[in-house]
Design a protein around this motif. Structure first.
Motif, short mmCIF file in Angstrom:
data_model
loop_
_atom_site.label_atom_id
_atom_site.label_comp_id
_atom_site.label_asym_id
_atom_site.label_seq_id
_atom_site.Cartn_x
_atom_site.Cartn_y
_atom_site.Cartn_z
N LEU A 115 0.82 -1.21 0.00
CA LEU A 115 0.00 0.00 0.00
C LEU A 115 0.85 1.26 0.00
O LEU A 115 0.48 2.27 -0.62
CB LEU A 115 -0.96 -0.02 1.19
N SER A 116 1.99 1.23 0.65
CA SER A 116 2.90 2.38 0.62
C SER A 116 3.45 2.60 -0.78
O SER A 116 3.50 3.73 -1.27
CB SER A 116 4.06 2.18 1.59
N LEU A 117 3.85 1.53 -1.42
CA LEU A 117 4.35 1.65 -2.78
C LEU A 117 3.25 2.10 -3.74
O LEU A 117 3.49 2.94 -4.61
CB LEU A 117 4.94 0.32 -3.25
N ALA A 118 2.03 1.59 -3.55
CA ALA A 118 0.91 2.01 -4.40
C ALA A 118 0.62 3.49 -4.22
O ALA A 118 0.36 4.21 -5.19
CB ALA A 118 -0.32 1.17 -4.09
N ALA A 119 0.65 3.97 -2.99
CA ALA A 119 0.41 5.39 -2.74
C ALA A 119 1.51 6.25 -3.35
O ALA A 119 1.23 7.32 -3.92
CB ALA A 119 0.32 5.65 -1.23
N LEU A 120 2.75 5.80 -3.27
CA LEU A 120 3.86 6.53 -3.86
C LEU A 120 3.73 6.60 -5.39
O LEU A 120 3.87 7.68 -5.98
CB LEU A 120 5.18 5.88 -3.47
N VAL A 121 3.43 5.49 -6.02
CA VAL A 121 3.27 5.46 -7.48
C VAL A 121 2.09 6.32 -7.90
O VAL A 121 2.18 7.11 -8.86
CB VAL A 121 3.12 4.01 -7.98
N ALA A 122 0.97 6.21 -7.20
CA ALA A 122 -0.21 7.01 -7.55
C ALA A 122 0.06 8.50 -7.39
O ALA A 122 -0.35 9.31 -8.23
CB ALA A 122 -1.39 6.59 -6.68
N PHE A 168 -0.89 2.99 -13.74
CA PHE A 168 -0.68 2.69 -12.32
C PHE A 168 -0.42 1.20 -12.12
O PHE A 168 0.57 0.80 -11.49
CB PHE A 168 -1.91 3.15 -11.53
N LEU A 169 -1.30 0.35 -12.66
CA LEU A 169 -1.12 -1.09 -12.50
C LEU A 169 0.11 -1.59 -13.26
O LEU A 169 0.79 -2.51 -12.81
CB LEU A 169 -2.37 -1.84 -12.95
N GLY A 170 0.39 -0.98 -14.41
CA GLY A 170 1.57 -1.38 -15.16
C GLY A 170 2.86 -1.08 -14.41
O GLY A 170 3.79 -1.89 -14.42
N ALA A 171 2.91 0.07 -13.74
CA ALA A 171 4.10 0.41 -12.95
C ALA A 171 4.26 -0.55 -11.78
O ALA A 171 5.37 -1.02 -11.49
CB ALA A 171 4.01 1.84 -12.45
N LEU A 172 3.16 -0.86 -11.09
CA LEU A 172 3.24 -1.81 -9.97
C LEU A 172 3.58 -3.22 -10.46
O LEU A 172 4.34 -3.95 -9.80
CB LEU A 172 1.93 -1.83 -9.19
N ALA A 173 3.04 -3.61 -11.60
CA ALA A 173 3.34 -4.94 -12.15
C ALA A 173 4.80 -5.05 -12.56
O ALA A 173 5.45 -6.08 -12.32
CB ALA A 173 2.43 -5.23 -13.34
N ALA A 174 5.32 -3.99 -13.17
CA ALA A 174 6.75 -4.00 -13.54
C ALA A 174 7.63 -4.08 -12.31
O ALA A 174 8.62 -4.83 -12.28
CB ALA A 174 7.07 -2.76 -14.36
#
Length: 128
Positions: free
Chosen positions: A76-83, A97-103
């Motif tokens: 969740l921290s990484l998701a908040a940072l990317v978003a 957003f999902l592509g960055a997290l998936a990569a």
């Protein structure tokens, strides 16, 4: 055989983000769409960082609980940072957003895990 036991969880973690990205093409509001995306965003990147154990590591009894307790906050921290970064740069979209997290998850699953205090049983000490 031990290589296979460590290989398939890493492959599953690496592909989980791309699967979550793929299901966004389903009709909106369908549980088949939002459940995989929610599970991936909440747990995927954290598990990719914490689960692949080194070859000689023997887990302690508390190691699984420690991984489970840390996976969600890390994800969740990484998701908040990317978003936040995507929003500030005015490039935010669900696919990006999902592509960055998936990569990130794909790369993290290929690397050794982050060492945890409860993850390895110390061997016998050798005095110098």
């Amino acid at each position: 055989m031990r290589l296979r036991a460590r290989f398939w969880p890493r492959v599953g973690l690496a592909l989980s983000g791309w699967g979550a990205l793929a299901v966004t093409g389903l009709p909106g509001g369908s549980p088949l769409r939002w459940v995989p995306v929610l599970l991936f965003v909440a747990l995927g990147p954290g598990f990719a960082l914490l689960l692949p154990r080194p070859a000689g590591a023997r887990p302690r009894p508390g190691a699984r609980l420690e991984v489970l307790a840390l996976a969600a906050p890390l994800s969740l921290s990484l998701a908040a940072l990317v978003a936040t970064v995507l929003y500030v740069l005015a490039f935010f979209s669900v696919a990006l957003f999902l592509g960055a997290l998936a990569a990130f998850s794909t790369v993290a699953a290929a690397l050794p895990a982050v060492p945890l205090p409860a993850s390895v049983v110390p061997g016998p000490r050798k005095d110098p």
